[in-house]
Structures are given as structure tokens and as C-alpha cells.
Write a protein that holds these residues in place. Structure first.
Motif, PDB file in Angstrom:
ATOM      1  N   LEU A   1      -2.871  19.725  47.062  1.00 50.25           N
ATOM      2  CA  LEU A   1      -1.653  19.168  46.646  1.00 50.25           C
ATOM      3  C   LEU A   1      -1.738  17.704  47.247  1.00 50.25           C
ATOM      4  O   LEU A   1      -0.889  16.837  46.292  1.00 50.25           O
ATOM      5  N   ARG A   2      -2.013  17.475  48.316  1.00 50.76           N
ATOM      6  CA  ARG A   2      -1.445  16.071  49.049  1.00 50.76           C
ATOM      7  C   ARG A   2      -2.510  15.051  48.258  1.00 50.76           C
ATOM      8  O   ARG A   2      -2.464  13.952  48.365  1.00 50.76           O
ATOM      9  N   GLY A   3      -3.480  15.644  47.570  1.00 50.73           N
ATOM     10  CA  GLY A   3      -4.301  14.754  46.910  1.00 50.73           C
ATOM     11  C   GLY A   3      -3.711  14.310  45.323  1.00 50.73           C
ATOM     12  O   GLY A   3      -4.400  13.478  44.827  1.00 50.73           O
TER      13      GLY A   3
ATOM     14  N   ALA B   1       5.259  10.136  50.625  1.00 46.82           N
ATOM     15  CA  ALA B   1       5.626   8.737  51.323  1.00 46.82           C
ATOM     16  C   ALA B   1       7.199   8.582  51.483  1.00 46.82           C
ATOM     17  O   ALA B   1       7.666   7.914  52.272  1.00 46.82           O
ATOM     18  N   ALA B   2       7.834   9.012  50.327  1.00 47.62           N
ATOM     19  CA  ALA B   2       9.537   8.454  50.359  1.00 47.62           C
ATOM     20  C   ALA B   2      10.337   9.488  50.959  1.00 47.62           C
ATOM     21  O   ALA B   2      11.357   9.319  51.146  1.00 47.62           O
TER      22      ALA B   2
END
Ligand SMILES: [Zn+2]
Length: 132
Positions: free
Chosen positions: A90-92, A101-102
Motif C-alpha cells: 500500500l505504501r508503494g 505525507a499529508a
């Protein structure tokens, strides 16, 4: 879900993730594995799935060969490893990265024990699954 690639083919899972992130803007994603999982169990036991090629091919794409394969494989440990891997996948995805990041989305790894109803959550600091 498949590993994200810039040139990946049309894919229902990638479309679902993107829709959830960029359109619905969901705040939490829960990846929930479960005990007694037939799919993960078949994979770690190396079962012959030639009679179910669609299942075999899906498992090959979804489940890492790096799952534990000791003499007495524990399906629960393999499922929990699978949950960790799915969180990493998922982080990819860029749409997930930008929301992470937000600070707009949280990822959660859960493990549901079918026979007790217990739900354990993955704690990144210790890498353990602990009861919710
Ligand atoms: Zn299952």
C-alpha cells in the motif's frame, strides 16, 4: 494487491485504492487477515492447486514466497506476515504516499482470530500483533 508499478495494467484493486484515496478521501485503511486462512495455508503447505489454476495464479501474485516455510508452518504467523507485506505494498502506491505525507490517512494491520473473535493490531514499533 499487486505491487505498484508506473506502467501497471488496469487493475480493480489499484482502482479501488486510488478511488478511496483521491475521491472518497478515506482516513483509515485496515488490512485485516484472519486465522485459518485457506489461501495462505495452501501456499505455505505447498498444496497442489493445478485443479484451481485461477486460485493458484492469484496466490502466486498476492502472497510472497518469503512467507515462513518451516516444517510446522503456522498459518497465523504467515497471515500476519502477509498483512505486513500488504501494508508495505500500500505504501508503494503514489495516491497512498501523498495522503500519508499529508497526514491524512492512517494504515492499520489487523489480525482476526476466527475461533475466538479476538482482533489484534499490528504495532509498527515492536512489529507485533497485540489485542485491540
Ligand atoms: Zn483467508
Amino acid at each position: 494487491m499487486p505491487v505498484y508499478q508506473d506502467d501497471m495494467a488496469a487493475c480493480a484493486e489499484a482502482a479501488t485504492i486510488e478511488y478511496a484515496m483521491r475521491v472518497l478521501r478515506v482516513a483509515d485503511i485496515v488490512v485485516c487477515g484472519h486465522s485459518h486462512c485457506g489461501a495462505v495455508g495452501a501456499k505455505i503447505r505447498g498444496e497442489d492447486l493445478t485443479g484451481a489454476p485461477a486460485v493458484r495464479d492469484w496466490l502466486a501474485q498476492q502472497i510472497s514466497d518469503e512467507l515462513p516455510k518451516d516444517d510446522e508452518p503456522t498459518v497465523s504467523a504467515a497471515v500476519q506476515q502477509h498483512v505486513r507485506e500488504q501494508l508495505n505494498r500500500l505504501r508503494g502506491y503514489p495516491c497512498v504516499q501523498e495522503r500519508l505525507a499529508a497526514g491524512e490517512v492512517n494504515l492499520h494491520g489487523w489480525f482476526y482470530e476466527v475461533h475466538t473473535g479476538l482482533v489484534a493490531a499490528h504495532h509498527p514499533a515492536s512489529d507485533l500483533f497485540l489485542p485491540l
